[in-house]
Design a protein around this motif. Structure first.
Motif, PDB file in Angstrom:
ATOM      1  N   LEU A  18       0.824  -1.199   0.000  1.00 45.76           N
ATOM      2  CA  LEU A  18       0.000   0.000   0.000  1.00 45.76           C
ATOM      3  C   LEU A  18       0.869   1.264   0.000  1.00 45.76           C
ATOM      4  N   LEU A  21       1.937   2.041  -3.512  1.00 52.19           N
ATOM      5  CA  LEU A  21       0.850   2.632  -4.294  1.00 52.19           C
ATOM      6  C   LEU A  21       0.656   4.086  -3.895  1.00 52.19           C
ATOM      7  N   ALA A  22       0.703   4.379  -2.606  1.00 50.95           N
ATOM      8  CA  ALA A  22       0.547   5.761  -2.142  1.00 50.95           C
ATOM      9  C   ALA A  22       1.648   6.649  -2.731  1.00 50.95           C
ATOM     10  N   VAL A  25       0.791   7.344  -6.375  1.00 44.25           N
ATOM     11  CA  VAL A  25      -0.337   8.275  -6.495  1.00 44.25           C
ATOM     12  C   VAL A  25       0.111   9.693  -6.177  1.00 44.25           C
ATOM     13  N   LEU A  64      -7.924   7.194  -7.610  1.00 44.65           N
ATOM     14  CA  LEU A  64      -6.983   6.908  -6.532  1.00 44.65           C
ATOM     15  C   LEU A  64      -6.549   8.181  -5.806  1.00 44.65           C
ATOM     16  N   GLU A  75      -3.155   6.446   2.478  1.00 43.57           N
ATOM     17  CA  GLU A  75      -3.269   4.988   2.528  1.00 43.57           C
ATOM     18  C   GLU A  75      -4.658   4.540   2.965  1.00 43.57           C
ATOM     19  N   TRP A  77      -7.463   6.247   2.298  1.00 43.56           N
ATOM     20  CA  TRP A  77      -8.296   6.465   1.104  1.00 43.56           C
ATOM     21  C   TRP A  77      -8.136   5.303   0.126  1.00 43.56           C
ATOM     22  N   LEU A  78      -6.882   4.938  -0.126  1.00 37.76           N
ATOM     23  CA  LEU A  78      -6.604   3.862  -1.077  1.00 37.76           C
ATOM     24  C   LEU A  78      -7.192   2.543  -0.596  1.00 37.76           C
ATOM     25  N   GLN A  81     -10.921   2.706  -1.280  1.00 41.52           N
ATOM     26  CA  GLN A  81     -11.221   2.609  -2.705  1.00 41.52           C
ATOM     27  C   GLN A  81     -11.046   1.181  -3.216  1.00 41.52           C
ATOM     28  N   LEU A  82      -9.982   0.532  -2.804  1.00 41.63           N
ATOM     29  CA  LEU A  82      -9.709  -0.825  -3.282  1.00 41.63           C
ATOM     30  C   LEU A  82     -10.679  -1.841  -2.683  1.00 41.63           C
ATOM     31  N   VAL A  99      -3.841  -0.290 -12.405  1.00 41.04           N
ATOM     32  CA  VAL A  99      -3.809   1.167 -12.338  1.00 41.04           C
ATOM     33  C   VAL A  99      -3.636   1.711 -13.748  1.00 41.04           C
ATOM     34  N   ALA A 132      -4.759  -3.781   1.961  1.00 38.30           N
ATOM     35  CA  ALA A 132      -5.788  -2.752   1.875  1.00 38.30           C
ATOM     36  C   ALA A 132      -7.059  -3.205   2.587  1.00 38.30           C
TER      37      ALA A 132
END
Length: 148
Positions: A18, A21-22, A25, A64, A75, A77-78, A81-82, A99, A132
């Motif tokens: 995660l 990914l953050a 983003v 995202l 993190e 938020w992600l 969303q996921l 993505v 997540a």
């Protein structure tokens, strides 16, 4: 080995955590996530509204980037969303999270962004999706409906 590594899109970046990914983003605003059979299968099609049968002008995605009102960590938020759409993979094991970026072509029937000219960026590994989900279940009142 993750299921994503076996897919024909294995030349794409695979994100395992995660925090990774953050960081992506934050570095590249405008990224979206899509649950489907992958970029190759989506290259020549658009989404369909299942209730009306109408073809939509782009691919259904979820943002995202956190909204401006979001004051919690990115993190969180992600994770939310996921986790909200992970059921799409459970309903069809050929689907996975990836993505992408593209041009906003409109909004779908659930007000989701619809993207045209998609550019695949990365695949989200199962380890990240589980992280997540764990964070979502631990940090949120998951499943609680909206209040006025």
């Amino acid at each position: 080995m993750s299921a994503a590594a076996d897919r024909p899109t294995s030349t794409l970046l695979v994100i395992h955590r995660l925090a990774e990914l953050a960081a992506l983003v934050r570095a590249s605003p405008g990224l979206q996530v899509r649950w489907s059979e992958g970029p190759a299968q989506d290259a020549e099609r658009t989404s369909i509204d299942t209730e009306s049968g109408l073809r939509l002008p782009g691919l259904s995605v979820n943002p995202l980037d956190a909204e401006s009102w979001w004051t919690r960590p990115l993190e969180d938020w992600l994770a939310r969303q996921l986790s909200q759409y992970r059921h799409l993979q459970e309903e069809n094991p050929d689907r996975f999270a990836w993505v992408l970026r593209g041009e906003l072509a409109g909004r779908g029937p659930d007000c989701e962004p619809l993207l045209s000219n998609p550019e695949a960026i990365a695949i989200l590994d199962e380890q990240l999706l589980q992280e997540a989900e764990d964070r979502y279940r631990g940090e949120f009142d998951a499943g609680r409906g909206p209040e006025g």
